[in-house]
Design an enzyme around this catalytic site. Structure first.
Site, PDB file in Angstrom:
ATOM      1  CG  HIS A 314     -13.137   8.145 -26.525  1.00 22.48           C
ATOM      2  ND1 HIS A 314     -14.310   7.047 -26.367  1.00 22.48           N
ATOM      3  CD2 HIS A 314     -14.072   8.974 -25.805  1.00 22.48           C
ATOM      4  CE1 HIS A 314     -14.880   7.311 -25.352  1.00 22.48           C
ATOM      5  NE2 HIS A 314     -14.695   8.747 -25.033  1.00 22.48           N
ATOM      6  CG  ASP A 372     -13.303  16.602 -23.156  1.00 23.58           C
ATOM      7  OD1 ASP A 372     -14.451  16.738 -22.204  1.00 23.58           O
ATOM      8  OD2 ASP A 372     -12.635  16.261 -22.564  1.00 23.58           O
TER       9      ASP A 372
END
Ligand code: ACO
Length: 437
Positions: A314, A372
């Site tokens: 991320h 996710d």
């Protein structure tokens, strides 16, 4: 209501010295996060631009909505930690919180819920709009088109200078997005559209619109609707991410809110952003069995192989994504409820996570599972095809987009977004006729 926004006050200045020039730049202290150097006058005073592709060090706006501490793995909506909201709140309450800045009283909550549920149906003519799409269109393609087309249906909420119209547009968007996402799904599988049921809560209504058929009764399982609600909450906002910045950039030109949200949906679709949940489940299926994990870990580490571990890494989190923790718990709960005790994909996911978290490459680069990584497993267990994962993300994020858009429009410091560039192309040259080239 949140306190009125004050202009930032410089706590000190930074001096930038170059080419015998010196420019004083104000430094602001945020309520949380690193200090910010204001470079707005840099070009006027120093005749230079800054260069920051991907905005890795650039704050593009002032905001009071969401805060992420990437090192601690902390996510706050209006100051409230995401794990507390996921455990104790509901998506509709989180919508109120994100839009208006405070948790609602019981009266405010009931009025807000009623306002949202009164807007759940879409204009009947929009049904024909759907029918223009091929049945095999990706539901995200349908959503980009249909949400953009809302500007052609709701003319009484297009005037962005009118605060009331902005408010109506926000409510409409939050209310209608589940209907649109469910219609995109029903259209893709060739089943009749199911009208919303305003006696159900937000998540239960969405499940009903997706999974019920006119031919037989359908009971929404309350544990599944709670898990759905939690998925919505976990995705509701995430600071100035790519799709939110897209919404703000589109809105900065004065475009109407429906067009701006359509732009956000388009941006979210990419596999580096919202499309990662679909890509992640496809990757877990491709890996298939636990014994094949080392092969995929090796590929992810190979500089010459474009493969990346989807659902890992991320831009902001350099620690556990707090949403991934909640999602992992939900995955266990949902699979347990559905009596799925031997799910190979979940086994692969858990083992992949364990191996990657111990692997030097991932440790050194601070690559942790993101939101996710587990969401696809839950959504698949609920009965959604992978193509619906990103539309569900889009419907959850709509409240974040619209809250950020509203904040931007009300911000007096707001200007049209117009970055500069480091031009490395040809310098001025004369046109040569085609016969002479
Ligand atoms: N697998 C393997 N290596 C990775 C991964 C990954 N998933 N993510 C990052 N890296 C490596 C990069 O190769 C790079 O290595 P290098 O420094 O040797 O060149 C380093 O880690 C830094 O990666 P960047 O791409 O520079 O980091 P950035 O902040 O630009 O990207 C992103 C973040 C796009 C999320 C990236 O981690 C990624 O592609 N992850 C997979 C896709 C994904 O899961 N996206 C969902 C994000 S969350 C969301 O949108 C809801």
């Amino acid at each position: 209501m949140p306190e009125a926004k004050k202009s930032p006050v410089a706590k000190s200045t930074a001096t930038l010295t170059f080419d015998n020039k010196s420019v004083e730049l104000p430094i602001y202290s945020p309520s949380a996060g690193p200090d910010v150097i204001d470079i707005r006058k840099l070009y006027a005073q120093g005749d230079v631009f800054t260069y920051d592709p991907g905005f890795t060090s650039t704050a593009s706006c002032e905001s009071t909505i969401t805060f992420i501490d990437g090192d601690k793995g902390e996510l706050l909506y209006r100051g409230y930690p995401i794990d507390q909201l996921a455990e104790q709140s509901s998506y509709i309450e989180v919508c109120y919180l994100l839009l208006y800045g405070e948790l609602p009283s019981a009266k405010q909550m009931s009025e807000f819920r009623q306002r949202v549920t009164r807007h759940t149906m879409v204009h009947e003519q929009m049904h024909y709009f759907f029918r223009g799409f091929r049945r095999d269109a990706h539901p995200m393609a349908t959503m980009v088109g249909v949400v953009g087309a809302m500007s052609a249906f709701y003319h009484d909420s297009l005037d962005i200078t009118d605060e009331w119209q902005r408010e109506v547009a926000a409510i409409r968007m939050i209310a209608k997005m589940p209907t649109i996402a469910a219609m995109a799904y029903k259209y893709a599988i060739g089943q009749p559209f199911v009208y919303p049921r305003n006696d159900l809560d937000y998540a239960a209504n969405f499940l009903h619109m997706c999974f019920s058929v006119p031919a037989e009764p359908y009971e929404v399982n309350p544990i599944l609707s709670k898990a759905m609600d939690r998925i919505f909450t976990l995705h509701a906002d995430h600071e100035q991410n790519a799709s939110t910045s897209t919404v703000r950039l589109a809105g900065s030109s004065g475009a109407n809110p429906f067009a701006c949200i359509a732009a956000g949906i388009a941006c979210l679709w990419g596999p580096a952003h919202g499309g990662a949940n679909q890509a992640c489940l496809e990757m877990l299926r491709e890996i298939g069995t636990v014994d094949r994990i080392p092969e995929f870990i090796a590929r992810a580490k190979d500089k010459n192989d474009p493969f990346r571990l989807m659902g890992f890494g991320h831009r902001v989190y350099k620690n556990f994504d707090p949403r991934a923790k909640v999602m992992k718990e939900s995955a266990d709960e949902v699979l347990d409820l559905l009596g799925i005790h031997d799910n190979e994909t979940l086994k692969v996911a858990k083992e992949l996570e364990r191996i990657a978290l111990e692997d030097e490459y991932f440790v050194e680069k601070k690559l942790y599972p993101n939101v996710d990584f587990y969401s696809g497993i839950i959504l698949e267990a609920m009965g959604f095809p992978t193509s619906m994962f990103t539309p569900i993300f889009a419907l959850s994020r709509t409240v974040g987009w619209i809250s950020q858009w509203k904040e931007m429009i009300a911000d007096e410091a707001q200007k049209i977004g117009r970055p500069r560039q480091l031009y490395v192309g040809a310098t001025k040259r004369d046109y040569v006729n085609i016969s002479k080239r």
